[in-house]
Design a protein around this motif. Structure first.
Motif, PDB file in Angstrom:
ATOM      1  N   UNK A  21       0.839  -1.204   0.000  1.00  0.00           N
ATOM      2  CA  UNK A  21       0.000   0.000   0.000  1.00  0.00           C
ATOM      3  C   UNK A  21       0.869   1.247   0.000  1.00  0.00           C
ATOM      4  N   UNK A  22       1.914   1.233   0.828  1.00  0.00           N
ATOM      5  CA  UNK A  22       2.823   2.382   0.869  1.00  0.00           C
ATOM      6  C   UNK A  22       3.559   2.561  -0.453  1.00  0.00           C
ATOM      7  N   UNK A  23       3.827   1.443  -1.133  1.00  0.00           N
ATOM      8  CA  UNK A  23       4.506   1.497  -2.436  1.00  0.00           C
ATOM      9  C   UNK A  23       3.520   1.715  -3.589  1.00  0.00           C
ATOM     10  N   UNK A  24       2.226   1.828  -3.262  1.00  0.00           N
ATOM     11  CA  UNK A  24       1.156   2.017  -4.246  1.00  0.00           C
ATOM     12  C   UNK A  24       1.127   0.914  -5.299  1.00  0.00           C
ATOM     13  N   UNK A  25       1.197  -0.321  -4.822  1.00  0.00           N
ATOM     14  CA  UNK A  25       1.153  -1.499  -5.689  1.00  0.00           C
ATOM     15  C   UNK A  25      -0.044  -2.364  -5.305  1.00  0.00           C
ATOM     16  N   UNK A  26      -0.478  -3.199  -6.236  1.00  0.00           N
ATOM     17  CA  UNK A  26      -1.520  -4.171  -5.936  1.00  0.00           C
ATOM     18  C   UNK A  26      -0.929  -5.562  -6.055  1.00  0.00           C
ATOM     19  N   UNK A  27      -1.683  -6.546  -5.570  1.00  0.00           N
ATOM     20  CA  UNK A  27      -1.188  -7.915  -5.599  1.00  0.00           C
ATOM     21  C   UNK A  27      -2.170  -8.805  -6.353  1.00  0.00           C
ATOM     22  N   UNK A  28      -1.654  -9.546  -7.312  1.00  0.00           N
ATOM     23  CA  UNK A  28      -2.471 -10.521  -8.025  1.00  0.00           C
ATOM     24  C   UNK A  28      -3.432  -9.946  -9.039  1.00  0.00           C
ATOM     25  N   UNK A  29      -3.153  -8.775  -9.568  1.00  0.00           N
ATOM     26  CA  UNK A  29      -4.072  -8.166 -10.539  1.00  0.00           C
ATOM     27  C   UNK A  29      -3.542  -8.219 -11.970  1.00  0.00           C
ATOM     28  N   UNK A  30      -2.349  -8.758 -12.179  1.00  0.00           N
ATOM     29  CA  UNK A  30      -1.782  -8.813 -13.523  1.00  0.00           C
ATOM     30  C   UNK A  30      -2.642  -9.700 -14.425  1.00  0.00           C
ATOM     31  N   UNK A  31      -2.935  -9.205 -15.606  1.00  0.00           N
ATOM     32  CA  UNK A  31      -3.708  -9.974 -16.573  1.00  0.00           C
ATOM     33  C   UNK A  31      -5.205  -9.961 -16.336  1.00  0.00           C
ATOM     34  N   UNK A  32      -5.663  -9.077 -15.487  1.00  0.00           N
ATOM     35  CA  UNK A  32      -7.089  -9.028 -15.216  1.00  0.00           C
ATOM     36  C   UNK A  32      -7.556  -7.612 -14.916  1.00  0.00           C
ATOM     37  N   UNK A  33      -8.853  -7.478 -14.750  1.00  0.00           N
ATOM     38  CA  UNK A  33      -9.448  -6.183 -14.427  1.00  0.00           C
ATOM     39  C   UNK A  33      -9.797  -6.162 -12.938  1.00  0.00           C
ATOM     40  N   UNK A  34      -9.299  -5.158 -12.237  1.00  0.00           N
ATOM     41  CA  UNK A  34      -9.498  -5.070 -10.792  1.00  0.00           C
ATOM     42  C   UNK A  34     -10.777  -4.305 -10.454  1.00  0.00           C
TER      43      UNK A  34
END
Length: 188
Positions: A21-34
């Motif tokens: 969250x601090x790095x402004x990243x998400x997890x497991x969203x590659x290749x899909x729509x969040x």
């Protein structure tokens, strides 16, 4: 021992979520729509974190003449603040994800359920604020409500935080933009 391991793993996910969250990243969203769901819980959890900070300052002031108790409770209080912020961070960095073949339904670090699109019999936008326990339903409630209901043609297995497995045929979840999620699922 397994329960202790699962709880420790859950707490580790919260702190990893905080870093992401601090790095402004998400997890497991590659290749899909969040599709996010954290807005429904953000104000409550950040308000709770503020109350925890106020409590930390108050307890620290009251125990200033007892150094051992002060230090122990300071560590516990700081941990509590980080834990609450981690709960919110987990909701932000782990959104629901729609891919070409599945919908990944998540609820922070607590639940992560992969539902094949072929298993979804019906999807509808449905705001519910009361949830009676049902043996074959999974309610992923945010802010005391769910906004999307998925009815499944075949059950999927949900594993709880402590490892209990059960088949579910109905999944109710919260989405910040339920209309967009329902539309995206209906189009597939």
């Amino acid at each position: 021992m397994t329960m202790v391991y699962r709880m420790a793993r859950h707490e580790m996910r919260l702190f990893v979520s905080l870093a992401l969250w601090l790095a402004r990243r998400t997890q497991g969203t590659a290749g899909g729509r969040a599709f996010g769901y954290a807005r429904g819980q953000g104000a409550t959890l950040l308000g709770l974190a503020f109350v925890c900070v106020v409590e930390t300052v108050g307890v620290s002031f009251m125990l200033r003449d007892m150094p051992l108790a002060h230090d122990v409770l300071l560590v516990v209080d700081v941990y509590s603040v980080l834990f609450v912020i981690g709960l919110h961070a987990a909701g932000v960095v782990r959104p629901h994800v729609l891919t070409g073949d599945a919908l990944r339904v998540r609820h922070g670090a607590h639940a992560d359920l992969r539902i094949p699109l072929a298993s979804i019999a019906a999807v509808r936008r449905e705001t519910r604020t009361t949830h009676q326990p049902e043996p074959d339903a999974l309610d992923l409630i945010v802010g005391s409500q769910t906004t999307v209901t998925l009815e499944l043609a075949e059950p999927v297995t949900h594993t709880s935080l402590l490892g209990r497995r059960r088949p579910v045929r109905v999944v109710r979840l919260y989405a910040d933009d339920p209309g967009a999620l329902v539309q995206a699922l209906s189009a597939r």
